[in-house]
Design an enzyme around this catalytic site. Sequence first.
Site, PDB file in Angstrom:
ATOM      1  CE  LYS A  45       9.427  34.488  -8.119  1.00 45.66           C
ATOM      2  NZ  LYS A  45       9.541  34.286  -9.486  1.00 45.66           N
ATOM      3  CB  THR A  46       7.457  32.564 -13.284  1.00 39.92           C
ATOM      4  OG1 THR A  46       8.116  32.730 -13.015  1.00 39.92           O
ATOM      5  CG2 THR A  46       6.566  32.673 -14.773  1.00 39.92           C
ATOM      6  N   GLY A  47       6.902  29.944 -10.986  1.00 39.98           N
ATOM      7  CA  GLY A  47       8.105  29.214 -10.317  1.00 39.98           C
ATOM      8  C   GLY A  47       8.320  27.472 -11.513  1.00 39.98           C
ATOM      9  CB  SER A  51      10.769  30.366  -7.278  1.00 36.41           C
ATOM     10  OG  SER A  51      11.871  30.164  -7.560  1.00 36.41           O
TER      11      SER A  51
END
Length: 252
Positions: free
Chosen positions: A199-201, A61
């Site tokens: 942003k995390t992913g 993501s």
Amino acid sequence: MKYLGLLAIWALSADIYALENEIERLYKANNVEGAILIESADGKLKYQYNVNNKESFIPASTFKIPNTLIILEEGLIKDSSEVIAWDGVEREYAPWNKDQTLKTAFKYSCVWCYQRYAKKVGDLKYHKYLKDFDYGNQLTGREITRFWLDGDLRVSVKDQISFLRKLYVENLPIQKQHIKTLKNIMLSESNSQIKIWSKTGWSGKDGWYVGYLVINNQTWFFANHIEIKQSSDLALRKKLTLEAFRILNIVQ
């Protein structure tokens, strides 16, 4: 004078080495396999642990950062508040099971939202954007709605920061208004002391936390990739990053 300059460089290098050793101990204490890179905006200070520039990973993501720009530039959605109608399909993550906006889709990593637009962007345009952005290995794969999740796209920790730098200074072939919209969506923490755009992913074993923060009028870029072995590891993506910043005495 030359000797004093060399001595100052040696002292700085020794200090960086000592701090990086502390970051290494942090990861080992949490039994985490990972790599982190932290850089000052001017590029003069760089702290890293276990970074291998030849090693790259599925962006998961975190690709929503460039993907949001692409969707906006293609005119597929007007702004961060336009409604993305839910298709009525119940999914495993409750926040996805309702209408979204670009802002909530980014925040909750709404996969179906971005997959809907990926079909409209198409493979040819994605390849052009990836090349123009110089993003990772610039590959997609056979399935246009999943190439950032389990397709051929790969990015290194260094690649992540390289792209974030272009985003920060708005040096991308994207209209400025769209870059500003993305930045507004990415702002995840804001108070009188610190601002964080992030942003995390997560996809399979690949866990990410990437972005940049501003504190005391200084900007720092970060990219943290860790191997996810169990669901409890997900919290470590952000936790270890902020702990590393505390070790460096950047964040209190």
